[in-house]
Motif scaffolding. Structure first.
Motif, PDB file in Angstrom:
ATOM      1  N   VAL A  89       0.856  -1.178   0.000  1.00  0.00           N
ATOM      2  CA  VAL A  89       0.000   0.000   0.000  1.00  0.00           C
ATOM      3  C   VAL A  89       0.897   1.235   0.000  1.00  0.00           C
ATOM      4  CG1 VAL A  89      -1.777   1.306   1.222  1.00  0.00           C
ATOM      5  CG2 VAL A  89      -1.799  -1.208   1.285  1.00  0.00           C
ATOM      6  N   VAL A  90       0.683   2.114  -0.986  1.00  0.00           N
ATOM      7  CA  VAL A  90       1.426   3.375  -1.053  1.00  0.00           C
ATOM      8  C   VAL A  90       0.450   4.505  -0.797  1.00  0.00           C
ATOM      9  CG1 VAL A  90       2.934   4.855  -2.415  1.00  0.00           C
ATOM     10  CG2 VAL A  90       2.990   2.367  -2.766  1.00  0.00           C
ATOM     11  N   GLU A  91       0.630   5.202   0.324  1.00  0.00           N
ATOM     12  CA  GLU A  91      -0.198   6.357   0.659  1.00  0.00           C
ATOM     13  C   GLU A  91       0.459   7.602   0.045  1.00  0.00           C
ATOM     14  OE1 GLU A  91      -3.057   6.613   2.208  1.00  0.00           O
ATOM     15  OE2 GLU A  91      -3.316   4.558   2.914  1.00  0.00           O
ATOM     16  N   ILE A  92      -0.100   8.083  -1.055  1.00  0.00           N
ATOM     17  CA  ILE A  92       0.440   9.229  -1.775  1.00  0.00           C
ATOM     18  C   ILE A  92      -0.117  10.512  -1.169  1.00  0.00           C
ATOM     19  CG2 ILE A  92       0.456  10.407  -3.998  1.00  0.00           C
ATOM     20  CD1 ILE A  92       0.305   7.626  -5.320  1.00  0.00           C
ATOM     21  N   GLY A  93       0.785  11.419  -0.775  1.00  0.00           N
ATOM     22  CA  GLY A  93       0.335  12.609  -0.081  1.00  0.00           C
ATOM     23  C   GLY A  93      -0.281  12.224   1.249  1.00  0.00           C
ATOM     24  N   THR A  94       0.451  11.443   2.011  1.00  0.00           N
ATOM     25  CA  THR A  94      -0.099  10.824   3.224  1.00  0.00           C
ATOM     26  C   THR A  94      -0.515  11.821   4.284  1.00  0.00           C
ATOM     27  OG1 THR A  94       0.349   9.114   4.886  1.00  0.00           O
ATOM     28  CG2 THR A  94       2.184  10.539   4.281  1.00  0.00           C
ATOM     29  N   GLY A  95       0.105  13.028   4.306  1.00  0.00           N
ATOM     30  CA  GLY A  95      -0.250  14.014   5.321  1.00  0.00           C
ATOM     31  C   GLY A  95      -0.067  13.439   6.712  1.00  0.00           C
ATOM     32  N   LEU A  96      -1.091  13.604   7.540  1.00  0.00           N
ATOM     33  CA  LEU A  96      -1.100  12.978   8.866  1.00  0.00           C
ATOM     34  C   LEU A  96      -2.175  11.900   8.913  1.00  0.00           C
ATOM     35  CD1 LEU A  96      -0.496  16.073  11.172  1.00  0.00           C
ATOM     36  CD2 LEU A  96       1.137  14.292  10.501  1.00  0.00           C
ATOM     37  N   ASN A  97      -2.285  11.190   7.793  1.00  0.00           N
ATOM     38  CA  ASN A  97      -3.240  10.090   7.705  1.00  0.00           C
ATOM     39  C   ASN A  97      -2.850   8.981   8.670  1.00  0.00           C
ATOM     40  OD1 ASN A  97      -5.323   8.463   6.906  1.00  0.00           O
ATOM     41  ND2 ASN A  97      -4.819   8.501   4.729  1.00  0.00           N
ATOM     42  N   THR A  98      -3.842   8.286   9.183  1.00  0.00           N
ATOM     43  CA  THR A  98      -3.607   7.190  10.119  1.00  0.00           C
ATOM     44  C   THR A  98      -4.312   5.923   9.629  1.00  0.00           C
ATOM     45  OG1 THR A  98      -5.435   8.133  11.412  1.00  0.00           O
ATOM     46  CG2 THR A  98      -3.211   8.600  12.183  1.00  0.00           C
ATOM     47  N   ARG A  99      -4.311   5.733   8.318  1.00  0.00           N
ATOM     48  CA  ARG A  99      -4.974   4.553   7.765  1.00  0.00           C
ATOM     49  C   ARG A  99      -4.282   3.269   8.211  1.00  0.00           C
ATOM     50  NH1 ARG A  99      -7.895   6.113   3.912  1.00  0.00           N
ATOM     51  NH2 ARG A  99      -6.218   7.127   2.765  1.00  0.00           N
ATOM     52  N   TYR A 100      -2.966   3.312   8.276  1.00  0.00           N
ATOM     53  CA  TYR A 100      -2.216   2.140   8.743  1.00  0.00           C
ATOM     54  C   TYR A 100      -2.718   1.708  10.113  1.00  0.00           C
ATOM     55  CZ  TYR A 100       1.787  -0.639  10.388  1.00  0.00           C
ATOM     56  OH  TYR A 100       2.587  -1.639  10.904  1.00  0.00           O
ATOM     57  N   GLU A 101      -2.887   2.673  11.004  1.00  0.00           N
ATOM     58  CA  GLU A 101      -3.338   2.355  12.358  1.00  0.00           C
ATOM     59  C   GLU A 101      -4.748   1.769  12.356  1.00  0.00           C
ATOM     60  OE1 GLU A 101       0.106   4.912  12.799  1.00  0.00           O
ATOM     61  OE2 GLU A 101      -1.667   5.044  11.522  1.00  0.00           O
ATOM     62  N   ARG A 102      -5.572   2.138  11.380  1.00  0.00           N
ATOM     63  CA  ARG A 102      -6.961   1.683  11.344  1.00  0.00           C
ATOM     64  C   ARG A 102      -7.136   0.348  10.641  1.00  0.00           C
ATOM     65  NH1 ARG A 102      -7.560   7.055   9.938  1.00  0.00           N
ATOM     66  NH2 ARG A 102      -7.899   6.507   7.758  1.00  0.00           N
ATOM     67  N   VAL A 103      -6.383   0.093   9.568  1.00  0.00           N
ATOM     68  CA  VAL A 103      -6.743  -1.061   8.729  1.00  0.00           C
ATOM     69  C   VAL A 103      -5.604  -2.046   8.464  1.00  0.00           C
ATOM     70  CG1 VAL A 103      -8.454   0.391   7.573  1.00  0.00           C
ATOM     71  CG2 VAL A 103      -6.262   0.002   6.478  1.00  0.00           C
ATOM     72  N   ASP A 104      -4.397  -1.792   8.966  1.00  0.00           N
ATOM     73  CA  ASP A 104      -3.287  -2.711   8.688  1.00  0.00           C
ATOM     74  C   ASP A 104      -3.640  -4.131   9.143  1.00  0.00           C
ATOM     75  OD1 ASP A 104      -0.522  -3.478   8.034  1.00  0.00           O
ATOM     76  OD2 ASP A 104      -0.339  -3.715  10.221  1.00  0.00           O
ATOM     77  N   ASN A 105      -3.213  -5.093   8.331  1.00  0.00           N
ATOM     78  CA  ASN A 105      -3.530  -6.495   8.615  1.00  0.00           C
ATOM     79  C   ASN A 105      -2.369  -7.276   9.235  1.00  0.00           C
ATOM     80  OD1 ASN A 105      -1.775  -6.686   6.471  1.00  0.00           O
ATOM     81  ND2 ASN A 105      -3.112  -7.948   5.177  1.00  0.00           N
ATOM     82  N   GLY A 106      -1.256  -6.587   9.519  1.00  0.00           N
ATOM     83  CA  GLY A 106      -0.116  -7.267  10.116  1.00  0.00           C
ATOM     84  C   GLY A 106       0.797  -7.962   9.123  1.00  0.00           C
ATOM     85  N   ARG A 107       0.497  -7.857   7.811  1.00  0.00           N
ATOM     86  CA  ARG A 107       1.289  -8.558   6.794  1.00  0.00           C
ATOM     87  C   ARG A 107       1.711  -7.663   5.637  1.00  0.00           C
ATOM     88  NH1 ARG A 107      -2.273 -13.816   5.414  1.00  0.00           N
ATOM     89  NH2 ARG A 107      -0.704 -13.956   3.755  1.00  0.00           N
ATOM     90  N   ALA A 108       0.898  -6.655   5.312  1.00  0.00           N
ATOM     91  CA  ALA A 108       1.153  -5.813   4.143  1.00  0.00           C
ATOM     92  C   ALA A 108       2.366  -4.912   4.364  1.00  0.00           C
ATOM     93  CB  ALA A 108      -0.073  -4.960   3.834  1.00  0.00           C
ATOM     94  N   THR A 109       2.908  -4.425   3.251  1.00  0.00           N
ATOM     95  CA  THR A 109       3.989  -3.440   3.274  1.00  0.00           C
ATOM     96  C   THR A 109       3.394  -2.067   2.959  1.00  0.00           C
ATOM     97  OG1 THR A 109       5.615  -5.076   2.550  1.00  0.00           O
ATOM     98  CG2 THR A 109       6.183  -2.746   2.239  1.00  0.00           C
ATOM     99  N   TRP A 110       3.768  -1.052   3.754  1.00  0.00           N
ATOM    100  CA  TRP A 110       3.208   0.288   3.601  1.00  0.00           C
ATOM    101  C   TRP A 110       4.312   1.297   3.321  1.00  0.00           C
ATOM    102  CZ3 TRP A 110      -2.071   1.757   4.747  1.00  0.00           C
ATOM    103  CH2 TRP A 110      -2.883   0.684   5.144  1.00  0.00           C
ATOM    104  N   PHE A 111       4.000   2.253   2.435  1.00  0.00           N
ATOM    105  CA  PHE A 111       4.870   3.405   2.183  1.00  0.00           C
ATOM    106  C   PHE A 111       4.040   4.671   2.358  1.00  0.00           C
ATOM    107  CE2 PHE A 111       6.962  -0.018  -0.078  1.00  0.00           C
ATOM    108  CZ  PHE A 111       8.309   0.209   0.171  1.00  0.00           C
ATOM    109  N   ASP A 112       4.531   5.592   3.177  1.00  0.00           N
ATOM    110  CA  ASP A 112       3.880   6.880   3.398  1.00  0.00           C
ATOM    111  C   ASP A 112       4.683   7.949   2.666  1.00  0.00           C
ATOM    112  OD1 ASP A 112       1.763   6.091   5.223  1.00  0.00           O
ATOM    113  OD2 ASP A 112       3.342   5.692   6.682  1.00  0.00           O
ATOM    114  N   LEU A 113       4.145   8.463   1.559  1.00  0.00           N
ATOM    115  CA  LEU A 113       4.839   9.412   0.693  1.00  0.00           C
ATOM    116  C   LEU A 113       4.270  10.814   0.859  1.00  0.00           C
ATOM    117  CD1 LEU A 113       6.732   9.966  -1.868  1.00  0.00           C
ATOM    118  CD2 LEU A 113       4.637   9.592  -3.211  1.00  0.00           C
TER     119      LEU A 113
END
Length: 283
Positions: A89-113
């Motif tokens: 998951v690539v969060e483009i223009g992530t700002g102060l988004n907290t999607r990782y904290e809400r929906v991460d499944n413990g397995r995916a790779t995340w990038f906050d750009l």
């Protein structure tokens, strides 16, 4: 108005970057409700930590609109992770988004750009959550052709590119260049984005939230099919307004929120009808 608001860590945000504080405050206000849409306690903590006049946004309909938009992006992200638990998951223009904290499944790779000043702010405020093997912050503009190389190591995994409240602030040439960059580096990826129609872009001085800040949208998109015309082979998987959300998402919203959306749907202004949330599959 302070176009370059200070933050506790001494970081200062540019004009467009200031807009990230609007959805953040929307999530914090939502968290204070007895029945919140998102349940985002981290957003409330972040608002408390930032020295900024958030009161200028109190009572604005766009706060709820930003929360509902985020709920749809969360919905699309959960669906992607259901299909691809080990995806990227690539969060483009992530700002102060907290999607990782809400929906991460413990397995995916995340990038906050995001731009360097925003990433500096994230690092200051998210100090307790440093980079890890599954989560990385990237300091770059989405238009920079170099940043996709940082994600290249995960190219074997399916990719979701999430651009929430980002592309409308670019010029049409920058949007087309960015979309071409994404299609070139992430073929077959899913791309979630929002777009604003001509009436919204031409009347921003009267927009309830944007009138409170200096930033202005520059990309006017009358129809999300414009994106598929720019990217032959791309597929529009779904497109919604805030009053035509997927039924399965609406079913999970609190009753008060569903009633509010129904009220908007009775006589929707251009701010509702011309604002679209779309999911694509890149060619």
């Amino acid at each position: 108005m302070n176009d370059d608001p200070s933050t506790p860590g001494g970081v200062r945000l540019g004009t467009v970057q200031e807009t990230l504080l609007i959805p953040l405050y929307g999530r914090a206000v939502d968290q204070s409700r007895e029945e919140p849409v998102l349940r985002d306690p981290r957003a409330a903590e972040l608002v408390e930590a930032i020295d900024y006049d958030f009161a200028r946004f109190d009572g604005l309909p766009s706060l709820l609109g930003a929360v509902v938009r985020t709920a749809l992006f969360d919905h699309w992200t959960r669906a992607f992770l259901t299909d691809h638990p080990d995806g990227t998951v690539v969060e483009i223009g992530t700002g102060l988004n907290t999607r990782y904290e809400r929906v991460d499944n413990g397995r995916a790779t995340w990038f906050d750009l995001d731009l360097p000043d925003v990433i500096d702010l994230r690092r200051a405020l998210f100090a307790a959550f440093p980079d890890s093997p599954r989560r990385t912050m990237l300091a770059a503009s989405v238009t920079d052709p170099a940043w996709p190389r940082a994600v290249a190591a995960d190219r074997g995994a399916p990719v979701l590119l999430s651009a929430e409240a980002v592309l409308p602030f670019l010029t049409v040439q920058e949007v087309r260049g960015t979309l071409a960059l994404l299609a070139d580096h992430f073929p077959g990826a899913r791309l979630a984005l929002d777009s604003a129609g001509p009436a919204i872009v031409s009347d921003q001085a009267n927009h309830d939230a944007l009138s409170k800040v200096a930033a202005r949208m520059r990309w006017s998109c009358p129809d999300p099919a414009e994106v598929t015309a720019w990217l032959p082979g791309a597929t529009l998987l779904g497109s919604h307004t805030l009053t035509t959300l997927p039924a399965e998402l609406v079913a999970g919203l609190p009753e008060w929120c569903r009633q509010t959306i129904d009220g908007f749907a009775e006589q929707p202004p251009p701010q509702v009808t011309e604002y679209r949330l779309s999911l694509f599959q890149l060619p």
